[in-house]
Scaffold this motif. Sequence first.
Motif, mmCIF file in Angstrom:
data_model
loop_
_atom_site.group_PDB
_atom_site.id
_atom_site.type_symbol
_atom_site.label_atom_id
_atom_site.label_comp_id
_atom_site.label_asym_id
_atom_site.label_seq_id
_atom_site.Cartn_x
_atom_site.Cartn_y
_atom_site.Cartn_z
ATOM 1 N N GLY A 1 8.447 4.723 0.482
ATOM 2 C CA GLY A 1 7.005 4.718 0.735
ATOM 3 C C GLY A 1 6.719 5.783 1.770
ATOM 4 N N GLU A 2 5.434 6.068 1.952
ATOM 5 C CA GLU A 2 5.101 7.161 2.854
ATOM 6 C C GLU A 2 4.749 6.663 4.254
ATOM 7 O OE1 GLU A 2 3.070 10.488 0.065
ATOM 8 O OE2 GLU A 2 2.317 8.463 -0.144
ATOM 9 N N GLY B 1 0.830 -1.202 0.000
ATOM 10 C CA GLY B 1 0.000 0.000 0.000
ATOM 11 C C GLY B 1 0.861 1.247 0.000
ATOM 12 N N SER B 2 2.147 1.056 0.340
ATOM 13 C CA SER B 2 3.133 2.137 0.310
ATOM 14 C C SER B 2 2.807 3.230 1.325
ATOM 15 C CB SER B 2 3.216 2.725 -1.108
ATOM 16 O OG SER B 2 4.493 3.232 -1.344
ATOM 17 N N LEU B 3 2.281 2.817 2.465
ATOM 18 C CA LEU B 3 1.969 3.776 3.528
ATOM 19 C C LEU B 3 2.171 3.076 4.869
ATOM 20 C CD1 LEU B 3 0.862 6.671 4.103
ATOM 21 C CD2 LEU B 3 -1.387 5.613 4.373
ATOM 22 N N ALA C 1 -3.673 0.006 8.193
ATOM 23 C CA ALA C 1 -3.548 -1.255 7.458
ATOM 24 C C ALA C 1 -4.455 -2.315 8.088
ATOM 25 C CB ALA C 1 -2.097 -1.729 7.441
ATOM 26 N N ALA C 2 -4.509 -2.330 9.433
ATOM 27 C CA ALA C 2 -5.371 -3.302 10.122
ATOM 28 C C ALA C 2 -6.839 -3.026 9.819
ATOM 29 C CB ALA C 2 -5.105 -3.255 11.619
ATOM 30 N N LEU C 3 -7.202 -1.755 9.802
ATOM 31 C CA LEU C 3 -8.579 -1.390 9.468
ATOM 32 C C LEU C 3 -8.915 -1.842 8.041
ATOM 33 C CD1 LEU C 3 -11.231 0.189 9.987
ATOM 34 C CD2 LEU C 3 -10.053 2.236 9.158
ATOM 35 N N ALA C 4 -7.974 -1.625 7.134
ATOM 36 C CA ALA C 4 -8.201 -2.004 5.733
ATOM 37 C C ALA C 4 -8.392 -3.518 5.608
ATOM 38 C CB ALA C 4 -7.029 -1.537 4.862
ATOM 39 N N ILE C 5 -7.612 -4.275 6.388
ATOM 40 C CA ILE C 5 -7.738 -5.739 6.333
ATOM 41 C C ILE C 5 -9.112 -6.169 6.841
ATOM 42 C CG2 ILE C 5 -6.878 -7.897 7.352
ATOM 43 C CD1 ILE C 5 -4.070 -6.538 7.295
ATOM 44 N N LYS C 6 -9.566 -5.502 7.896
ATOM 45 C CA LYS C 6 -10.896 -5.823 8.435
ATOM 46 C C LYS C 6 -11.967 -5.511 7.397
ATOM 47 C CE LYS C 6 -14.051 -4.946 12.238
ATOM 48 N NZ LYS C 6 -14.215 -4.536 13.633
ATOM 49 N N GLN C 7 -11.873 -4.317 6.817
ATOM 50 C CA GLN C 7 -12.879 -3.901 5.838
ATOM 51 C C GLN C 7 -12.866 -4.807 4.609
ATOM 52 O OE1 GLN C 7 -12.699 0.295 4.968
ATOM 53 N NE2 GLN C 7 -13.871 0.065 3.077
ATOM 54 N N ILE D 1 -5.791 1.273 1.037
ATOM 55 C CA ILE D 1 -4.699 2.111 1.553
ATOM 56 C C ILE D 1 -4.191 3.058 0.475
ATOM 57 C CG2 ILE D 1 -2.292 2.034 2.373
ATOM 58 C CD1 ILE D 1 -4.378 1.346 4.513
ATOM 59 N N ARG D 2 -4.039 2.530 -0.738
ATOM 60 C CA ARG D 2 -3.571 3.389 -1.843
ATOM 61 C C ARG D 2 -4.561 4.534 -2.081
ATOM 62 N NH1 ARG D 2 -0.293 0.851 -5.925
ATOM 63 N NH2 ARG D 2 1.259 -0.370 -4.820
ATOM 64 N N ALA D 3 -5.850 4.203 -1.998
ATOM 65 C CA ALA D 3 -6.861 5.232 -2.237
ATOM 66 C C ALA D 3 -6.816 6.285 -1.132
ATOM 67 C CB ALA D 3 -8.247 4.594 -2.316
#
Lengths: 362, 137
Positions: free
Chosen positions: B52-53, A52-54, A60-66, A78-80
Amino acid sequence: MYVAVKGGERAIDAAHQWLAEERRGDTDVPEMSVAQIREQMRLAVNRVMAEGSLYDPDLAALAIKQARGDLIEAIFLIRAYRTTLPRFGASRPVDTDAMAVERRVSATFKDLPGGQILGPTFDYTHRLLDFKLAAEGEAPVAGRADTGVGHVPHVTGFLNREGLIEEQPSSDDTPPDLTREPLELPANRALRLQALTRADEGFTLGLAYSTQRGYARNHAFVGELRIGAVEVEMDIPELGFAISIGEVTLTECETVNQFKGSKTEPPQFTRGYGLVFGQTERKAISMALVDRALRWEELGEDNVGAPAQDAEFVLYHSDNIQATGFLEHIKLPHYVDFQSELELVRKLRRSAGAQDLQEAAE
Amino acid sequence: MGLLARARQDCVAALLDACGDRPAFDWLRAPEVGAVMVRGRTGGTGAPFNLGEMTVTRCALRLATGEVGHGYVQGRSKPAAEAAALVDALMHTDAAREVRAGVLGPLAREETARREARAQKAAATKVEFFTLVRGED
């Protein structure tokens, strides 16, 4: 050709409602918190941060849950999100020599200053399912030595002293940034490394493996693999000096590769480099192998036509968000496109049929 | 400022509030969440490249007494950035000693303990590999 479609709002709403319900699963089972994912699914979190480059473990944990555990979908989220953040600037290059090392192994040197430090590794486990984890148990406790590991110098430094390994001269050039300008070829090494560090792990692994099996073989050894925390420093214009703005855990891999020499370079060991957010060693090793394969031109090696040597092939197909975006769009409505194809096939069949009749008549 | 940047998100605010009431201030820059591009060096020592950021929250404020404070913290917590900027500003005031003892001291001890614990666990996994004699001279 794209043509807007209308309608389906109710069905789409219902689909998303059902998605939310399915995401939650059986409500008799307790819901998982974001903190639980962050702490207990940490390697998944690391992969999402790297690709995700962030660097933000909570996000990241929230994104995995979603994303219901679909890591590429999580990386997409994450990229968005990343695109909505203003950029405050760039850090000073991190100093991996000063890393607070938690794992550090070398496959090339047995006895090396700082020692071999295994860290929390899956290596040497028997890969047998542990059914004790299926039951609730007490939290395990790691052993501790009386004194911690101190400064752990880079392995390549030792080879450098003999002049047996290529130097990596320092510079302060501003590197190109593929998140700001489109990735164009030829790509210099800095740009390639940026693309590789956020590249899909599976794709990078496959390419790296292909070099080991003989497609642009370059005899890589892991000179050093290290994992640990480094400080991130940034120059703050309003202060007039650099401050530490945080700490990130990184995995760094340096490969040492056999090199017979070329017209421009003496026989020596050459290097491939991998540096990735989080504890992500499969990815970091893969990155180093692919980085080395892509360096064939500057080192005066032959292009044997291997996929891992082809910068265009590697860089334009390694990003899983670009890839999945283009791949998955073909499932979205293409009715008008398809309608025209249908017309064409019918027409071809009609003319082919007419020809057959004619041939039969003759 | 590094200690404040690296502290756990709710830590600084809690320690600051334990030191007493917060002073009045005006924003010079209201807290904003953004990203910083983290760079590495090719081969650890060579030319820089973009890795990366990371998320960072920053703000700047001026106390009613005139001192300016800057807050830069890792992550996305605006209250943490505010608390960090207040601590930074208070370090220029008569309250510096109190803030050092009440906020920076505990943060430094916590960070040292956390790093030492991981370093000790790492040291416990240090290994000596022996090359076995293979029968030749």
